[in-house]
Motif scaffolding. Sequence first.
Motif, mmCIF file in Angstrom:
data_model
loop_
_atom_site.group_PDB
_atom_site.id
_atom_site.type_symbol
_atom_site.label_atom_id
_atom_site.label_comp_id
_atom_site.label_asym_id
_atom_site.label_seq_id
_atom_site.Cartn_x
_atom_site.Cartn_y
_atom_site.Cartn_z
ATOM 1 N N ALA A 40 -67.243 36.174 80.176
ATOM 2 C CA ALA A 40 -65.817 36.417 80.397
ATOM 3 C C ALA A 40 -65.141 36.903 79.125
ATOM 4 O O ALA A 40 -64.026 37.432 79.166
ATOM 5 C CB ALA A 40 -65.147 35.140 80.893
ATOM 6 N N GLY A 41 -65.828 36.748 77.988
ATOM 7 C CA GLY A 41 -65.264 37.181 76.722
ATOM 8 C C GLY A 41 -65.034 38.676 76.630
ATOM 9 O O GLY A 41 -64.276 39.138 75.769
ATOM 10 N N PHE A 42 -65.658 39.462 77.512
ATOM 11 C CA PHE A 42 -65.422 40.903 77.511
ATOM 12 C C PHE A 42 -64.002 41.238 77.971
ATOM 13 O O PHE A 42 -63.454 42.278 77.598
ATOM 14 C CB PHE A 42 -66.436 41.611 78.413
ATOM 15 N N GLY A 46 -59.764 33.779 76.073
ATOM 16 C CA GLY A 46 -59.994 32.341 76.119
ATOM 17 C C GLY A 46 -60.167 31.888 77.553
ATOM 18 O O GLY A 46 -59.963 32.666 78.499
ATOM 19 N N VAL A 47 -60.557 30.651 77.721
ATOM 20 C CA VAL A 47 -60.734 30.096 79.058
ATOM 21 C C VAL A 47 -60.091 28.716 79.119
ATOM 22 O O VAL A 47 -59.788 28.103 78.089
ATOM 23 C CB VAL A 47 -62.228 29.971 79.443
ATOM 24 N N VAL A 48 -59.897 28.269 80.340
ATOM 25 C CA VAL A 48 -59.432 26.911 80.602
ATOM 26 C C VAL A 48 -60.571 26.173 81.285
ATOM 27 O O VAL A 48 -61.098 26.642 82.300
ATOM 28 C CB VAL A 48 -58.181 26.914 81.502
ATOM 29 N N ARG A 49 -60.967 25.049 80.716
ATOM 30 C CA ARG A 49 -62.075 24.286 81.294
ATOM 31 C C ARG A 49 -61.552 22.969 81.862
ATOM 32 O O ARG A 49 -60.945 22.174 81.135
ATOM 33 C CB ARG A 49 -63.146 23.989 80.241
ATOM 34 N N PRO A 50 -61.791 22.706 83.133
ATOM 35 C CA PRO A 50 -61.399 21.407 83.689
ATOM 36 C C PRO A 50 -62.309 20.310 83.149
ATOM 37 O O PRO A 50 -63.505 20.529 82.937
ATOM 38 C CB PRO A 50 -61.585 21.594 85.196
ATOM 39 N N VAL A 226 -68.201 32.472 72.484
ATOM 40 C CA VAL A 226 -67.767 33.665 71.763
ATOM 41 C C VAL A 226 -66.596 33.264 70.863
ATOM 42 O O VAL A 226 -65.681 32.565 71.303
ATOM 43 C CB VAL A 226 -67.314 34.763 72.746
ATOM 44 N N ASP A 227 -66.634 33.688 69.622
ATOM 45 C CA ASP A 227 -65.560 33.313 68.693
ATOM 46 C C ASP A 227 -64.334 34.186 68.940
ATOM 47 O O ASP A 227 -64.236 35.313 68.473
ATOM 48 C CB ASP A 227 -66.034 33.466 67.252
ATOM 49 N N LYS A 228 -63.403 33.644 69.706
ATOM 50 C CA LYS A 228 -62.143 34.330 69.973
ATOM 51 C C LYS A 228 -60.988 33.684 69.199
ATOM 52 O O LYS A 228 -59.819 33.980 69.448
ATOM 53 C CB LYS A 228 -61.842 34.288 71.474
ATOM 54 N N GLY A 229 -61.353 32.793 68.287
ATOM 55 C CA GLY A 229 -60.328 32.150 67.483
ATOM 56 C C GLY A 229 -59.583 31.039 68.185
ATOM 57 O O GLY A 229 -58.532 30.592 67.700
ATOM 58 N N LYS A 230 -60.107 30.588 69.318
ATOM 59 C CA LYS A 230 -59.444 29.529 70.062
ATOM 60 C C LYS A 230 -59.902 28.159 69.560
ATOM 61 O O LYS A 230 -61.098 27.912 69.410
ATOM 62 C CB LYS A 230 -59.757 29.640 71.554
ATOM 63 N N THR A 231 -58.945 27.297 69.305
ATOM 64 C CA THR A 231 -59.257 25.916 68.955
ATOM 65 C C THR A 231 -59.112 25.061 70.205
ATOM 66 O O THR A 231 -58.064 25.102 70.861
ATOM 67 C CB THR A 231 -58.303 25.390 67.871
ATOM 68 N N ASP A 239 -43.877 26.753 81.818
ATOM 69 C CA ASP A 239 -42.660 25.936 81.764
ATOM 70 C C ASP A 239 -42.693 24.915 80.633
ATOM 71 O O ASP A 239 -41.809 24.063 80.517
ATOM 72 C CB ASP A 239 -42.433 25.232 83.100
ATOM 73 N N GLY A 240 -43.736 24.986 79.803
ATOM 74 C CA GLY A 240 -43.834 24.087 78.666
ATOM 75 C C GLY A 240 -44.593 22.804 78.935
ATOM 76 O O GLY A 240 -44.900 22.057 77.999
ATOM 77 N N SER A 241 -44.912 22.527 80.192
ATOM 78 C CA SER A 241 -45.663 21.313 80.520
ATOM 79 C C SER A 241 -47.151 21.542 80.253
ATOM 80 O O SER A 241 -47.604 22.672 80.044
ATOM 81 C CB SER A 241 -45.442 20.932 81.985
ATOM 82 N N LEU A 242 -47.893 20.450 80.260
ATOM 83 C CA LEU A 242 -49.332 20.530 80.022
ATOM 84 C C LEU A 242 -50.090 20.465 81.344
ATOM 85 O O LEU A 242 -49.702 19.734 82.265
ATOM 86 C CB LEU A 242 -49.782 19.382 79.113
ATOM 87 N N LEU A 243 -51.149 21.241 81.415
ATOM 88 C CA LEU A 243 -52.003 21.234 82.601
ATOM 89 C C LEU A 243 -52.917 20.019 82.531
ATOM 90 O O LEU A 243 -53.787 19.925 81.656
ATOM 91 C CB LEU A 243 -52.823 22.523 82.679
ATOM 92 N N SER A 244 -52.708 19.097 83.435
ATOM 93 C CA SER A 244 -53.472 17.853 83.416
ATOM 94 C C SER A 244 -54.942 18.101 83.728
ATOM 95 O O SER A 244 -55.295 18.895 84.610
ATOM 96 C CB SER A 244 -52.894 16.877 84.445
ATOM 97 N N GLY A 245 -55.815 17.412 82.997
ATOM 98 C CA GLY A 245 -57.251 17.480 83.267
ATOM 99 C C GLY A 245 -57.905 18.763 82.821
ATOM 100 O O GLY A 245 -58.958 19.135 83.349
ATOM 101 N N ALA A 246 -57.311 19.460 81.848
ATOM 102 C CA ALA A 246 -57.861 20.739 81.406
ATOM 103 C C ALA A 246 -57.802 20.846 79.894
ATOM 104 O O ALA A 246 -56.964 20.221 79.232
ATOM 105 C CB ALA A 246 -57.098 21.896 82.042
ATOM 106 N N VAL A 247 -58.695 21.660 79.335
ATOM 107 C CA VAL A 247 -58.706 21.928 77.905
ATOM 108 C C VAL A 247 -58.963 23.418 77.702
ATOM 109 O O VAL A 247 -59.760 24.031 78.417
ATOM 110 C CB VAL A 247 -59.781 21.085 77.183
ATOM 111 N N ALA A 248 -58.263 24.025 76.755
ATOM 112 C CA ALA A 248 -58.443 25.446 76.452
ATOM 113 C C ALA A 248 -59.553 25.617 75.426
ATOM 114 O O ALA A 248 -59.825 24.723 74.620
ATOM 115 C CB ALA A 248 -57.140 26.035 75.932
ATOM 116 N N GLY A 249 -60.207 26.774 75.453
ATOM 117 C CA GLY A 249 -61.273 27.028 74.493
ATOM 118 C C GLY A 249 -61.755 28.458 74.560
ATOM 119 O O GLY A 249 -61.211 29.295 75.293
ATOM 120 N N ASN A 250 -62.783 28.766 73.776
ATOM 121 C CA ASN A 250 -63.383 30.094 73.774
ATOM 122 C C ASN A 250 -64.309 30.268 74.974
ATOM 123 O O ASN A 250 -64.957 29.310 75.411
ATOM 124 C CB ASN A 250 -64.201 30.302 72.493
#
Length: 403
Positions: A40-42, A46-50, A226-231, A239-250
């Motif tokens: 998906a890096g193409f 970044g991605v969202v992982r549940p 893939v190093d996309k610079g995502k921490t 809306d500024g809220s957080l997506l429950s049960g998910a984490v962002a990453g490369n």
Amino acid sequence: MSDEREPTAAELLAWRHDDVFLPEAEATPEEFPYLRNISAGFLFGGVVRPLEPAPPEYVTLRMSYPRDLEFTGAVGRWNMLWEAAQFRRRFFDLNDLPEPMAKIADLGDVNVTFVPRTRTRHFEYAPLFHLLPKRVLEMFGLPLLRGGQWPFIADWVDIDEFLPRDFEAQLARAWAWTVWPHLMSGSKMKAFSADDPIRLLAHNLDFWVPAVTVAIQDRLRDFPEVDKGKTPGPVTLEDGSLLSGAVAGNPRMGGPVWFGEDDARDALVETVEAADQTGRLRGILEAVRSHRVEDDFSSHWSYAREDFERKLHGKRRKITVKFVELTDTTPVQGPESEVLGNLVTNDFLALLDARNREIVVLLNSGVTKKTEIAHILGYANHSAVSKRLVQIRQAAEDYFDEI
């Protein structure tokens, strides 16, 4: 004016044919079968992982040929985000998705992979097909196709045009033959009737698709990112809220999911193991084995049938006990003595008390009438002898069942 001409219909068909079929010389055990993944890096930064991915499902869509580029592109982008699982709809604006996809996305957070709806159901079963080695494809009359892609990205050749009409049935037979040794080790499939539950399960491609999908994803999760610079961190919504049960990453890299016969064989084992998670395979197998009926078997011999008949007819209780020949002296046997011919182990004789051993000796010496044995042993009648014979028979059955 340009000298270039439009390709003829025959040339286009030949190009499509080459895109579908693998030359036989290239189908070597070291490189075939083959399944790959495109990162998906193409397309995504970044991605969202549940934290707990929902079980993956497949949804078929009507996609006419020649393909609609916008529709095909949307399906490809959606499927590439397999790691996002039930959260992948959040990468898209519903108004920008083709209507069939938008209807699914509007259902909420569902983990769906889209594939074209075809006559042969090729794309639904492609991961299973691409686990089969060349010799199995040839054995069941299946074509030698180029390596597969998971998840589905695009079909530019109209695959149905090149596959036999009974592709699904042929694939079911080939898959069942391949997976059978992992279900019923030691007994060939032909030893069971056509409607045997485990045989039907082996042919049920829909049962195995979730399992092979889990096996594929487990392998892909071991790929580096893939190093996309995502921490890695929480996912912030618009809306500024957080997506429950998910984490962002490369996103993860792509590459071969399996490559060659040895690797595909390992993936097959992983698929069978995953089937316990997706379809409670071990529980089904145990339930069927524990409740066998005679109609489950064909006329062919198998270990499974022999075991069934042994239990059904009590073959383990049909024991012929051979007694030692005692004349003037008692033969001496070592502690390792075994039942052989007309010998019996000292271990078994040790189970009998003195009176019962005397009865055994008398029987072996030709005294077979209970009244005669009773007279020799000093009993008033043969009733006591009858009771002791029951004890001897039970001791023999119990002993020889255990050895």
